[in-house]
Design a protein around this motif. Structure first.
Motif, PDB file in Angstrom:
ATOM      1  N   THR A   1       2.282   1.667  -3.483  1.00 23.99           N
ATOM      2  CA  THR A   1       1.239   2.138  -4.397  1.00 23.99           C
ATOM      3  C   THR A   1       0.935   3.611  -4.144  1.00 23.99           C
ATOM      4  O   THR A   1       0.771   4.401  -5.078  1.00 23.99           O
ATOM      5  CB  THR A   1      -0.038   1.301  -4.211  1.00 23.99           C
ATOM      6  N   TYR A   2       0.887   3.975  -2.883  1.00 16.62           N
ATOM      7  CA  TYR A   2       0.637   5.360  -2.500  1.00 16.62           C
ATOM      8  C   TYR A   2       1.736   6.272  -3.032  1.00 16.62           C
ATOM      9  O   TYR A   2       1.474   7.307  -3.661  1.00 16.62           O
ATOM     10  CB  TYR A   2       0.557   5.420  -0.974  1.00 16.62           C
TER      11      TYR A   2
ATOM     12  N   VAL B   1      -6.452   4.119  -1.814  1.00 16.19           N
ATOM     13  CA  VAL B   1      -5.450   3.059  -1.905  1.00 16.19           C
ATOM     14  C   VAL B   1      -5.870   1.851  -1.064  1.00 16.19           C
ATOM     15  O   VAL B   1      -5.719   0.692  -1.492  1.00 16.19           O
ATOM     16  CB  VAL B   1      -4.076   3.582  -1.453  1.00 16.19           C
TER      17      VAL B   1
ATOM     18  N   TRP C   1      -8.450  -0.331  -2.801  1.00 16.16           N
ATOM     19  CA  TRP C   1      -7.779  -1.120  -3.836  1.00 16.16           C
ATOM     20  C   TRP C   1      -7.056  -2.311  -3.206  1.00 16.16           C
ATOM     21  O   TRP C   1      -7.133  -3.436  -3.700  1.00 16.16           O
ATOM     22  CB  TRP C   1      -6.807  -0.215  -4.592  1.00 16.16           C
TER      23      TRP C   1
ATOM     24  N   LEU D   1      -3.218  11.025  -6.908  1.00 13.11           N
ATOM     25  CA  LEU D   1      -4.013  10.902  -5.689  1.00 13.11           C
ATOM     26  C   LEU D   1      -4.340  12.269  -5.114  1.00 13.11           C
ATOM     27  O   LEU D   1      -5.481  12.531  -4.706  1.00 13.11           O
ATOM     28  CB  LEU D   1      -3.267  10.057  -4.654  1.00 13.11           C
TER      29      LEU D   1
ATOM     30  N   LEU E   1      -8.310   4.626  -9.274  1.00 14.47           N
ATOM     31  CA  LEU E   1      -8.395   5.503  -8.112  1.00 14.47           C
ATOM     32  C   LEU E   1      -9.494   6.543  -8.281  1.00 14.47           C
ATOM     33  O   LEU E   1     -10.244   6.834  -7.336  1.00 14.47           O
ATOM     34  CB  LEU E   1      -7.045   6.164  -7.871  1.00 14.47           C
TER      35      LEU E   1
ATOM     36  N   TYR F   1      -4.239  -4.647  -4.542  1.00 14.46           N
ATOM     37  CA  TYR F   1      -3.656  -3.692  -5.486  1.00 14.46           C
ATOM     38  C   TYR F   1      -3.562  -4.274  -6.897  1.00 14.46           C
ATOM     39  O   TYR F   1      -2.582  -4.051  -7.616  1.00 14.46           O
ATOM     40  CB  TYR F   1      -2.286  -3.210  -4.995  1.00 14.46           C
TER      41      TYR F   1
ATOM     42  N   ASN G   1       1.729   6.905  -6.823  1.00 14.64           N
ATOM     43  CA  ASN G   1       0.560   7.586  -7.398  1.00 14.64           C
ATOM     44  C   ASN G   1       0.267   8.929  -6.721  1.00 14.64           C
ATOM     45  O   ASN G   1      -0.830   9.470  -6.893  1.00 14.64           O
ATOM     46  CB  ASN G   1      -0.671   6.683  -7.285  1.00 14.64           C
TER      47      ASN G   1
ATOM     48  N   GLY H   1       0.816  -1.204   0.000  1.00 14.81           N
ATOM     49  CA  GLY H   1       0.000   0.000   0.000  1.00 14.81           C
ATOM     50  C   GLY H   1       0.851   1.256   0.000  1.00 14.81           C
ATOM     51  O   GLY H   1       0.542   2.231  -0.707  1.00 14.81           O
TER      52      GLY H   1
ATOM     53  N   SER I   1      -5.423   8.009   1.087  1.00 16.96           N
ATOM     54  CA  SER I   1      -5.174   6.723   1.739  1.00 16.96           C
ATOM     55  C   SER I   1      -6.388   5.803   1.662  1.00 16.96           C
ATOM     56  O   SER I   1      -6.234   4.573   1.574  1.00 16.96           O
ATOM     57  CB  SER I   1      -4.786   6.945   3.199  1.00 16.96           C
TER      58      SER I   1
END
Length: 354
Positions: free
Chosen positions: A114-115, A137, A140, A122, A233, A146, A118, A111, A134
């Motif tokens: 991924t955060y 994410v 997902w 985001l 997202l 993810y 992006n 996570g 958050s």
């Protein structure tokens, strides 16, 4: 956690179908004499849905290209009928094992990656919708790790088979027609893969939900929730905004209760018409000021505004971690009406940005 959709498929039934559908009188699959008769009945049923598809604007060319290729899938019927029923007398399971399985170190690490990957998109989506980066994410991560696994069932075949079976015909026929609409709008047929119960893509949307809230997040003119992180997202945020997420308000936070706290004094006296077993475990609503007066203390968070309302939830009972939950927690429950799921989404979101 894409399987969660199969266990919670009814959560969107009321919102997914804008009006009741009319159906041809076809016997359920089990009433047919054999495989040949069953396939004939199945295709007769599909042909009976053509007028409804036409009303939705699905072109005849799309119907002619798709319907003849479909065959009945008995596997999804077996899976549907194998779903366990809730025992109203059973004691609630413990949250702690669920938490350890869904907010584990590996999921938190993925996570955070991924955060980080992006952040620009985001930040833009949060500015537009008010839905926290958050939370997008975390959804997902909870739904498909993810994008690690989004399901392999042919959605059109699964949904048409479930509709023909008849146990929940109105729901599944509506989702089948919505999936046809997706194909008619240009979604490639081979992309419509997902869970046996009809959820698809990174956020595991039902087809009707895709049609209602999916967003083009990267500006290419398509809402690609299967391969585009930006669209995934933006679409999750679109769902949450549509469900009523309140900008600037937390989902909730862990609290400590004073010694001798009697939760009977804050008990919920109302019965929710939706997911009553889920909401029955929450206290009644109180303002933050009232909770503070009762001696409740946040563990790590700061108090929101005094007028923000919240319910108290003790997932594993007295003497175990407790949480104050705002109206935004109810929005997570709209996505999947399970306390354990919603609480895990919130806690994973917090862990990702900690």
């Amino acid at each position: 956690m894409w399987e969660a959709w199969s266990n919670n498929i009814l959560r969107w039934a009321g919102r997914a179908l804008a009006c009741p559908l009319a159906f041809v009188a076809v016997l359920p699959a089990g009433a047919q004499d054999g495989a040949g008769d069953r396939e004939a009945g199945f295709h007769s049923f599909l042909d009976g849905l053509r007028p409804r598809a036409a009303v939705m604007g699905v072109r005849r060319a799309t119907l002619d290209a798709v319907l003849p290729t479909l065959t009945f899938n008995p596997r999804v019927i077996d899976l549907d009928r194998a779903q366990p029923g809730a025992d109203p007398n059973a004691a609630p399971p413990r949250f702690a094992p669920y938490y350890r399985a869904h907010v584990d170190a590996a999921r938190i690490a993925r996570g955070r990656s991924t955060y980080a990957a992006n952040r620009p998109r985001l930040a833009r989506i949060e500015a537009e919708t008010g839905v926290p980066e958050s939370i997008m994410v975390s959804i997902w991560g909870n739904e498909t790790d993810y994008g690690g696994y989004t399901g392999s069932f042919d959605l059109l075949r699964s949904l048409s088979s479930l509709a023909y079976d008849g146990r929940r015909r109105e729901l599944f026929a509506g989702e089948f027609l919505a999936a046809l609409k997706m194909v008619d709008q240009g979604v490639p047929r081979e992309q419509l893969k997902g869970s046996w119960a009809g959820a698809t893509g990174n956020p595991q949307f039902l087809p009707s939900i895709y049609l209602r809230v999916a967003r083009d997040g990267d500006g290419d003119g398509r809402a690609d929730i299967w391969t585009s992180p930006a669209d995934t997202l933006a679409s999750i945020a679109g769902y949450f905004r549509d469900a009523g997420w309140r900008r600037g308000q937390p989902w909730g936070f862990a609290v400590d209760l004073p010694a001798g706290f009697d939760d009977r004094g804050v008990a919920n006296k109302l019965v929710s018409p939706r997911c009553p077993r889920v909401f029955a475990r929450h206290s009644g609503w109180r303002t933050m000021a009232e909770w503070r007066t009762l001696g409740v203390v946040p563990r790590a968070a700061s108090w929101p505004g005094d007028r923000v309302q919240a319910t108290l939830f003790q997932p594993d009972g007295p003497e175990q971690p407790a949480y104050l939950l705002t109206g935004n927690y109810r929005v997570i429950l709209d996505y999947n009406c399970s306390n354990f799921y919603a609480l895990s989404v919130g806690l994973l979101a917090d862990a990702i940005v900690r």
